[in-house]
Design a protein around this motif. Structure first.
Motif, PDB file in Angstrom:
ATOM      1  N   SER A 199       6.808  -0.669   4.096  1.00  0.00           N
ATOM      2  CA  SER A 199       5.906  -0.097   3.089  1.00  0.00           C
ATOM      3  C   SER A 199       6.243  -0.635   1.710  1.00  0.00           C
ATOM      4  O   SER A 199       7.380  -0.988   1.412  1.00  0.00           O
ATOM      5  CB  SER A 199       5.999   1.430   3.079  1.00  0.00           C
ATOM      6  OG  SER A 199       7.228   1.871   2.532  1.00  0.00           O
ATOM      7  N   SER A 223       1.392  -0.820  -4.095  1.00  0.00           N
ATOM      8  CA  SER A 223       0.501  -1.780  -4.748  1.00  0.00           C
ATOM      9  C   SER A 223       0.077  -1.234  -6.101  1.00  0.00           C
ATOM     10  O   SER A 223      -0.415  -0.107  -6.212  1.00  0.00           O
ATOM     11  CB  SER A 223      -0.734  -2.031  -3.881  1.00  0.00           C
ATOM     12  OG  SER A 223      -1.682  -2.810  -4.596  1.00  0.00           O
ATOM     13  N   LYS A 248      -1.235   2.513  -4.905  1.00  0.00           N
ATOM     14  CA  LYS A 248      -1.395   2.851  -3.492  1.00  0.00           C
ATOM     15  C   LYS A 248      -0.142   2.500  -2.695  1.00  0.00           C
ATOM     16  O   LYS A 248       0.516   1.502  -2.970  1.00  0.00           O
ATOM     17  CB  LYS A 248      -2.596   2.123  -2.893  1.00  0.00           C
ATOM     18  CG  LYS A 248      -3.930   2.449  -3.562  1.00  0.00           C
ATOM     19  CD  LYS A 248      -5.054   1.609  -2.971  1.00  0.00           C
ATOM     20  CE  LYS A 248      -6.386   1.946  -3.638  1.00  0.00           C
ATOM     21  NZ  LYS A 248      -6.400   1.532  -5.065  1.00  0.00           N
ATOM     22  N   LYS A 306       1.098   1.071   0.702  1.00  0.00           N
ATOM     23  CA  LYS A 306       0.526   0.238   1.753  1.00  0.00           C
ATOM     24  C   LYS A 306       1.613  -0.160   2.750  1.00  0.00           C
ATOM     25  O   LYS A 306       2.800  -0.163   2.429  1.00  0.00           O
ATOM     26  CB  LYS A 306      -0.124  -1.014   1.159  1.00  0.00           C
ATOM     27  CG  LYS A 306      -1.350  -0.714   0.304  1.00  0.00           C
ATOM     28  CD  LYS A 306      -2.045  -1.994  -0.158  1.00  0.00           C
ATOM     29  CE  LYS A 306      -3.314  -1.681  -0.929  1.00  0.00           C
ATOM     30  NZ  LYS A 306      -4.033  -2.918  -1.348  1.00  0.00           N
ATOM     31  N   LYS A 320      -2.235  -2.562   5.376  1.00  0.00           N
ATOM     32  CA  LYS A 320      -3.078  -1.380   5.537  1.00  0.00           C
ATOM     33  C   LYS A 320      -2.735  -0.359   4.462  1.00  0.00           C
ATOM     34  O   LYS A 320      -1.554  -0.142   4.155  1.00  0.00           O
ATOM     35  CB  LYS A 320      -2.862  -0.762   6.918  1.00  0.00           C
ATOM     36  CG  LYS A 320      -3.661   0.517   7.166  1.00  0.00           C
ATOM     37  CD  LYS A 320      -3.309   1.105   8.532  1.00  0.00           C
ATOM     38  CE  LYS A 320      -4.024   2.438   8.760  1.00  0.00           C
ATOM     39  NZ  LYS A 320      -3.662   3.051  10.059  1.00  0.00           N
ATOM     40  N   LYS A 321      -3.749   0.278   3.868  1.00  0.00           N
ATOM     41  CA  LYS A 321      -3.511   1.353   2.909  1.00  0.00           C
ATOM     42  C   LYS A 321      -3.114   2.626   3.652  1.00  0.00           C
ATOM     43  O   LYS A 321      -3.761   3.021   4.618  1.00  0.00           O
ATOM     44  CB  LYS A 321      -4.762   1.615   2.073  1.00  0.00           C
ATOM     45  CG  LYS A 321      -4.601   2.794   1.112  1.00  0.00           C
ATOM     46  CD  LYS A 321      -5.917   3.202   0.489  1.00  0.00           C
ATOM     47  CE  LYS A 321      -5.765   4.530  -0.257  1.00  0.00           C
ATOM     48  NZ  LYS A 321      -7.037   5.042  -0.795  1.00  0.00           N
ATOM     49  N   THR A 355      -4.490   8.237   4.960  1.00  0.00           N
ATOM     50  CA  THR A 355      -5.345   8.259   3.768  1.00  0.00           C
ATOM     51  C   THR A 355      -5.989   9.613   3.503  1.00  0.00           C
ATOM     52  O   THR A 355      -6.622   9.792   2.472  1.00  0.00           O
ATOM     53  CB  THR A 355      -6.449   7.201   3.884  1.00  0.00           C
ATOM     54  OG1 THR A 355      -7.180   7.427   5.102  1.00  0.00           O
ATOM     55  CG2 THR A 355      -5.863   5.808   3.913  1.00  0.00           C
TER      56      THR A 355
END
Length: 527
Positions: free
Chosen positions: A214, A217, A224, A226, A236-237, A271
């Protein structure tokens, strides 16, 4: 006493520049709760945000394992019984190891002309890696042998900021480029470097029980969290980071922790998750929390925090009484402001303070300061102090503002207590709680002035004050102020108040000045 003698861009791209001025400590806590116990209903989530003390105690009491003047930071677990961290000694930063079972600290590195940061265990080796910053500005990632102490450079020609080991030969790291950090996957066997993202944060972690890493960002306005598969290159978020913070930790493959200065918060790793309080520590023990690390077995959590304002003030008091001049002045910022309350400047700067105290100690063989009463409100500490100089006692109040160190001191000098001052202040409090606007205003002078600390004028005169408080009384049926602490010095009364208004509670300090039986001035200190 001591007062009487006195008449970078957040994304700094070098660890030493960013961190050398910070005074931080590493604390260790037991993880008490299972993940199942941390799954809350929506009602419990709301309650935890409103009153976190009621349910958010999922960690044991903090143990300061660094307990060292200066920078102690960037913890990681060597194994379940040993913690690595960067620690200041002899004007440089070296790698320390704390053994949980014995409580002893040892050292891995002692590099002349260089400092180490962000130590991590290297998979499959009796060695650790760390960012080494040399005095000539060279910044590289090095390997340090745990048995021999020998070291060698791991990655050439890359200015590595932070890193995490994916396996024994693949490193995911941030690389300093111009005014940003890029995310780079380094394969040591192949000698290949692949940039996979730009504008990333410092928090890199291997996600437990997965093949993913991880990162945070910062490419968009909303930061975020990611995930990256370093082999496939897929990204991937997972979630948005709490309040734009820089540091997270993984409690499990499903739960992310972060800090928000006063609390540790958690969110499911998807998310749709909502952040809520995981642990609410006592602010007098843990203050401005940042980096975290969790032991491989998930039973221990290490967290970095600054000394609390209360402890900083207490430390300077103890150093003063011990006549430790250097230790005393080091509790203050370089540009510390000293005034008589509110803004009558006495001195500016640490050096003038040091010279004044040196002369004071030379001519004063006996001095002691004791705290009779203390209020703490956020980064403000207010002490009612008993000062004994050569067997003569005086009283004064000191108002300290803290920002890592003490940045200002404002003093209310020794005065005889005027009991009528406390009487009129109590009368106004009773009228306030009764929402009796006439009785309330009767306690104030015609030219009453209200200030935000230290001297920002809010309103002046009875007319403006009556209008504002009259409307407030009418619109707030549950209005109530409770005195948590009170200091009286001469014609000045200082109240630490907890106020209930429209279903919410907040704390404030009010400094009342009484002249001719009426309150003539109020200064409000808020968190």
């Amino acid at each position: 006493m001591k007062k009487y003698i006195l008449s970078a861009l957040t994304l700094s791209l070098t660890p030493a520049v960013l961190l050398a001025q910070q005074n931080t400590e590493v604390f260790l806590m037991d993880v008490r709760s299972t993940e199942k116990e941390m799954t809350l209903t929506p009602e419990e989530v709301f309650k935890s945000l409103e009153s976190p003390h009621e349910i958010a105690k999922r960690l044991g009491p903090p143990l300061n394992i660094s307990n060292n003047e200066g920078y102690d930071n960037q913890p990681s677990f060597l194994d379940n019984d040993n913690i690595l961290y960067a620690s200041t000694r002899n004007n440089q930063t070296d790698i320390a190891v704390y053994n949980i079972s014995t409580g002893k600290k040892t050292w891995i590195s002692d590099t002349p002309g260089g400092s180490e940061y962000s130590p991590l265990k290297i998979p499959g080796k009796a060695a650790v890696s760390a960012i080494r910053l040399d005095s000539d500005g060279l910044q590289r990632l090095y390997e340090y042998d745990l048995q021999t102490g020998e070291f060698n450079e791991l990655i050439k020609d890359l200015k590595v900021g932070y890193h995490v080991w994916y396996n024994d030969h693949i490193i995911v790291c941030t690389v300093l480029v111009a005014n940003r950090m890029d995310l780079v996957v380094v394969d040591l066997k192949k000698g290949a470097n692949t940039t996979v993202a730009q504008y990333v944060g410092r928090s890199l972690h291997k996600i437990p029980n997965t093949n993913l890493v991880s990162y945070i960002s910062k490419a968009d306005k909303t930061f975020k969290i990611k995930s990256l598969d370093p082999i496939k290159g897929t990204i991937k978020k997972l979630n948005a980071i709490w309040n734009g913070r820089d540091d997270i930790a993984w409690l499990s493959p499903h739960t992310i922790l972060a800090t928000n200065d006063k609390a540790i918060v958690q969110v499911p790793a998807d998310t749709t998750g909502i952040w809520h309080v995981f642990h609410q520590p006592d602010a007098s023990e843990l203050y401005k929390m940042s980096r975290m690390a969790i032991s491989p077995d998930g039973k221990k959590l290490a967290v970095v925090a600054e000394p609390s304002p209360n402890k900083i003030v207490q430390k300077q008091l103890e150093r003063f009484n011990a006549r430790d001049l250097d230790g005393f002045v080091n509790c203050y910022t370089n540009d510390v402001l000293v005034t008589n309350f509110p803004t009558d400047t006495i001195s500016v700067g640490r050096q003038p303070m040091k010279e004044g105290y040196r002369k004071f100690y030379e001519k004063t063989p006996k001095v002691e300061v004791k705290v009779a009463n203390r209020m703490v409100l956020g980064t403000t500490v207010i002490d009612h102090e008993v000062v004994t100089i050569n067997d003569k006692q005086n009283l004064q109040v000191a108002v300290y503002e803290i920002d890592g160190r003490i940045k200002s001191m404002r003093f209310i000098r020794d005065k005889k207590v005027d009991e009528s001052s406390e009487t009129i202040v109590q009368k106004q409090l009773d009228a306030y709680n009764a929402r009796d606007i006439d009785g309330f205003m009767d306690t104030y002078s015609e030219n009453i002035a209200l200030y935000n600390f230290p001297a920002q004028l809010r309103t002046q005169g009875q007319l403006a004050m009556r209008k504002g408080y009259g409307e407030y009384f009418e619109s707030t049926p549950d209005l109530h102020a409770e005195i948590k602490n009170r200091i009286v010095i001469g014609n000045i009364v200082i109240d630490h108040e907890e106020v209930t208004a429209n279903g919410t509670k907040f704390s404030a300090v009010a400094i009342y000045e009484v002249v001719n039986g009426k309150i003539s001035k109020v200064t409000f200190v808020r968190e």
